[in-house]
Design an enzyme around this catalytic site. Structure first.
Site, PDB file in Angstrom:
ATOM      1  N   HIS A 144      40.223  47.830  48.294  1.00 58.50           N
ATOM      2  CA  HIS A 144      40.095  46.410  48.638  1.00 58.50           C
ATOM      3  C   HIS A 144      40.666  45.472  47.602  1.00 58.50           C
ATOM      4  CE1 HIS A 144      36.594  48.443  50.674  1.00 58.50           C
ATOM      5  NE2 HIS A 144      37.368  48.058  51.646  1.00 58.50           N
ATOM      6  N   ARG A 145      41.294  46.025  46.578  1.00 57.20           N
ATOM      7  CA  ARG A 145      41.779  45.132  45.541  1.00 57.20           C
ATOM      8  C   ARG A 145      42.846  44.204  46.100  1.00 57.20           C
ATOM      9  NH1 ARG A 145      42.356  48.667  41.432  1.00 57.20           N
ATOM     10  NH2 ARG A 145      40.278  48.364  40.610  1.00 57.20           N
TER      11      ARG A 145
END
Lengths: 629, 352
Positions: free
Chosen positions: B285-286
């Site tokens: 999810h970065r």
């Protein structure tokens, strides 16, 4: 998610990743489970969750918060295990013990981010302490034992190379994480992250109640744990699950039993049920099943769901690991067996036979590891680059390990001072210690593979692949770098740039096609380009180049007849990369007339040439190893 | 210390011809250091290093506790070294100096102990006390850590760099020393992909990634030569002639920095981000989080207090490319019937 300050993201506020959270909670309830390994792709809140867990742990008896110890990758052995106290030695001439990180983590959490990047010898020392709950120190002539009852939490990204199976097995539980696939969850996650970064304290305040509830539930479960019953049928069920999944040893059984009891305690029940067992069994099996590592099919496959002791599905279980014993499953054939049919099975057996005798069994593997570390010792960095792994009284370079020198001199300070005036610290030549440094990347294997049509004949490619595969397994254990160049059709291509990920190489190998002409020259040129790059990156590397071909060059680069051109290029290649070692593996099919073109190629390279008859995996592995050392 | 030499005249940032994306990415990181850096990919001689060095002149001033080797922030407890924090807690009035944000260069040959910090031997021997000799990570705290040819960095150094970049804290546990200090820095790296790829783990740590290429418009190339010649003939006069655009740029950065915290993004925008990331198939999810931040800074840079879809279009070009999953080999090569054979062989070999 990156936390950039002392304020930790609340565990209760984590979005999704339910399995990971459950595994962490179980080990918080019962630290004797033996730690959790979180395996997964980048950016999936692995670190955030581990750090968040510490805040939920109940305080120790003395009222202090449970310690959370972060073991950085750059840690030296003396700081992890403990060593002599430098200050006491200098100021008072007293040899006293300075506890290391293992002592500090007692009754708390020892957290290692990117565990697979840590030096193997450190991982082993840490796992030893984790399993026994005590740390034994034998350093500088002192020996000492202290308590080290900590919960080990490690994270790793399999892309960076996997842990050795022996080390994997010693983690109680493992959990695979991946990104959330649901856009709405991702939105919630972004929002949470946004408000956390805007005002950490306010965010923590919002979640304080939920955090307290979680912490309370952990304490409650911990207190209930001694009273949880594990019935005999349940014990049998656990044993059956482990047997079905072909896990070696009994660690999985023990981990499942403990985790199932923790799970029952977490749910507020006093008896372990089949649901508890099936819920936690995947955690204990993921990293212990055959085929779970190296990770051949991303994401790591969950273990087969042995839902209850009643549902017997022997066929499926047999099909899981290789269909030598049981008939192939009728219900859902895998894509590969559907395509290949009976011929596939022949190939499985052929390769199995080639591999069985040696050298990858437990006993030979031990010796492999020893030579592995021996080789590493010889490749200790001659420059002052690399990390210090230990110190030695041998004087060779001017790279003095002062701390070790001082430790060596410390015990004699009082007596030396009594001998007369002098410096504050009396160091004598015999005290001097030098740093022994180690560079991580030991060797580099370059495969130059002929993928032309002639390689498809007589199943030559099958044997060639088997040989490459066995070398890859060896490289996997030694943490070597590998790269692969394939030449076929009209040119050559670096299909695998230098990587530590042997899984990638193995996956690639499996799908490597054959067909077309043999542009051997192009293959050599591509190899030279790659070697040049590797050499520039690390001049200390001594690459091992394996050229697998029948030598029938029939497509050149325009510099005369293809075969002569290839020989000229080979001679130049051998000359240019004198530090590299070349081995030609002749894949020419047996027949009445042997052209021995590969032999001429080897001669041009001043390299040994193995024939396909010698191409049994173990011979090649040994040969390569002999040649490397 | 490998601080970029302040005496050597810097080429003005505003005078760099073209390379708009590179300049934008660098400026975005100045406005919001939490974007965690830029990776600049491209061939030699494309103003990569010039741009990074020139950036130093645009950076805002910061207040630092005088004499603190860890660049402690007098106003933020979390950005203080433990020593300074203790002094502040004891009620001491901390001496403060104001200086420019630093660009600290990490040379490829740097050893791990120089990067992380190590035992101060002189102090240990003369005083009988342990003291840390701070490394480059301490010097780069609250500044920019610049790694030219980051893909050639030693593996060990990359590992410790990742560790600190992820946590914002440098933990030193070596050679009898046990210290941790804050190390929040913007990581800027350059690399030439021909010399080998960066490990995916490190790639992901760079918030943004831009590809630079040589300019293709002849007029622009002429302009590069002309300006360079003028700069080399008389650096001071050249800088003076660019003082006004430089000042304008700095003023715009200041106002965008002020505006940034007020920028809002509607739910539709967030959903759009999630869908873009899912569609391109990134790990974890970065990417989502960085894309949201980048879009906000872009909106602030454009003088808006609301993120719009075009911000996402622009942010996407810098956030996603280096995070795409590597193309699976199955797409490149025809799947071979013997796949199962070799999988079985691998498992088999492991178990014997």
């Amino acid at each position: 998610m990156t936390i950039r300050s002392g304020t930790v993201y609340p565990f209760a506020a984590l979005c999704g990743q339910e399995r990971m959270k459950l595994a962490l909670l179980l080990t918080a309830i019962d630290p004797m489970i033996g730690g959790v390994l979180i395996r997964g792709e980048k950016g999936t809140a692995k670190s955030t969750a581990a750090r968040g867990l510490a805040a939920l742990l109940p305080p120790l008896a003395e009222g202090k918060a449970a310690p959370f110890v972060d073991l950085p990758l750059g840690a030296t052995e003396d700081r992890v295990i403990g060593s002599i106290d430098l200050e006491a030695a200098l100021a008072e001439g007293r040899a006293s013990f300075q506890p290391g990180l293992l002592a500090r983590a007692d009754q708390g959490i020892l957290y290692i981010d990117e565990l697979n990047l840590l030096d193997d010898h450190l991982v082993e020392a840490i796992l030893d302490a984790a399993a026994s709950g005590v740390n034994r120190v034998e350093r500088e002539g002192r020996s000492l034992t202290h308590l080290a009852r900590f919960t080990l939490i490690g994270t790793m990204n399999p892309e960076e190379g996997d842990l050795r199976p022996q080390l994997l097995d010693r983690f109680g539980l493992a959990v695979a994480v991946s990104g959330e696939g649901d856009p709405v969850t991702r939105v919630a996650l972004m929002r949470a992250c946004e408000s956390f970064e805007r005002d950490r304290d306010a965010f923590a305040g919002v979640w304080a109640e939920a955090q307290a509830a979680l912490a309370g539930r952990i304490v409650h479960a911990r207190n209930a744990l001694p009273h949880i019953a594990l019935s005999r049928p349940m014990q049998g069920f656990i044993a059956e699950i482990c047997r079905r999944n072909h896990v070696a040893g009994h660690r999985a059984d023990l981990a499942i039993a403990r985790a199932a009891r923790a799970h029952a305690a977490w749910d507020g029940r006093d008896t372990v049920t089949a649901e508890d067992v099936t819920e936690v069994a995947p955690f204990a099996l993921l990293h212990r099943m055959r085929g779970a590592t190296p990770d051949m099919s991303p994401p790591p496959p969950p273990p087969p769901p042995n839902q209850s002791p009643e549902s017997d599905q022997p066929d499926e279980d047999g099909g899981e690991v290789g269909s030598t014993l049981s008939p192939p499953p009728l219900a859902e054939p895998t894509g590969d067996s559907a395509r290949g049919g009976a011929e596939d099975k022949d190939e499985v057996q052929a390769i199995g036979a080639a591999f069985t005798p040696r050298p990858l069994g437990p006993t030979p593997r031990d010796s492999v590891l020893r030579t592995g570390s021996g080789r590493r010792a010889r490749s200790l960095s001659a420059s002052r680059q690399g990390r210090m792994v230990s110190s030695t009284p041998r004087r060779e370079r001017d790279d003095i390990a002062f701390d070790a020198t001082l430790r060596a001199a410390a015990p004699y300070q009082l007596s030396r001072r009594a001998e007369g005036p002098g410096l504050a610290i009396r160091i004598r030549p015999e005290d001097i210690r030098e740093k022994r440094r180690e560079r991580r990347v030991g060797s580099f294997l370059l495969f130059v593979v002929d993928g032309s049509g002639s390689m498809g004949a007589h199943r030559r490619m099958v044997e060639t692949k088997a040989a490459i595969l066995s070398l890859l397994l060896d490289a996997y254990q030694k943490r070597d770098q590998v790269a692969m160049v394939v030449f076929r059709g009209t040119g050559a291509e670096t299909v695998l740039p230098p990587t530590g990920s042997v899984e990638r190489a193995a996956r690639l190998l499996a799908d490597l096609p054959v067909g077309g002409r043999t542009p051997l020259s192009a293959g050599l040129v591509e190899a030279a380009r790659l070697l040049d790059r590797v050499e520039r990156r690390d001049p200390a590397t001594r690459p091992l180049v394996l050229i697998l071909t029948d030598g029938r060059a029939n497509a050149g680069l325009g510099g005369g007849p293809p075969h002569e051109e290839a020989l000229r290029l080979a001679a130049a290649l051998g000359h240019r990369f004198a530090a590299a070692r070349f081995i030609v593996i002749d894949t020419e099919p047996p027949g009445l007339i042997r052209l021995d073109l590969a032999g001429r190629l080897a001669a041009a390279l001043a390299a040994p040439c193995l024939r396909t008859e010698d191409l049994r995996a173990e011979d090649l592995v040994h040969f390569a190893k002999e040649f490397q050392s | 210390m490998s601080l970029i030499d302040p005496v050597r005249p810097l080429y003005p940032f505003a005078a760099i011809v073209g390379q708009e994306r590179l300049k934008t990415a660098l400026i975005l990181n100045v406005i919001d250091p939490s974007l965690s850096g830029v990776l600049i990919r491209g061939e030699k001689g494309t103003a990569k290093s010039t741009a990074v060095r020139a950036l130093a002149a645009l950076l805002p001033d910061i207040a630092v506790v005088e004499g603190c080797p860890f660049q402690s922030d007098p106003d933020d407890l979390k950005a203080m070294s433990s020593e300074v924090r203790a002094r502040a807690a004891a009620g001491e009035r901390l001496p403060i100096v104001t200086r420019r944000v630093r660009v600290v260069e990490l040379p490829i040959s740097a050893t791990e102990d120089r990067v992380v910090g190590t035992l101060d031997l002189e102090h240990a021997l003369t005083e009988g006390k342990k003291r840390i000799e701070p490394g480059l990570l301490a010097a780069a705290h609250r500044g920019i850590l610049y790694v030219d040819e980051v893909n050639l960095l030693d593996d060990h150094v990359v590992d410790v760099l990742l560790d600190s970049a992820a946590m914002g804290i440098n933990v030193i546990e070596r050679e009898g020393i046990s210290v941790s200090h804050p190390a929040r820095f913007t990581l800027i790296g350059t690399m030439n992909p021909e010399e080998g790829e960066l490990r995916p783990q490190l790639l992901d740590r760079f918030g943004l990634c831009v590809q630079v290429e040589g300019l293709t418009v002849p007029e622009q190339r002429v302009e590069v030569i002309r300006r360079r010649a003028a700069f080399e003939a008389d650096p001071d006069a050249f800088r003076l002639s660019w003082a006004e655009p430089t000042e304008a740029l700095r003023a715009r950065i200041v106002s965008a920095t002020a505006l940034r915290s007020q920028v809002v993004a509607e739910d539709e925008i967030l959903l759009d981000i999630a869908n873009r990331c899912l569609a391109t198939g990134v790990d974890g999810h970065r990417a989502d989080i960085v894309m949201l931040k980048t879009a906000k800074v872009l909106a602030a840079w454009a003088g808006r207090d609301k993120v719009v879809a075009t911000d996402l279009d622009e942010a996407q070009t810098m956030v996603l490319p280096h995070r795409l999953r590597r193309r699976p080999f199955e797409d490149v090569f025809r799947p071979d019937a013997s796949t199962a054979t070799f999988r079985a062989g691998l498992d088999h070999g492991k178990m014997i």
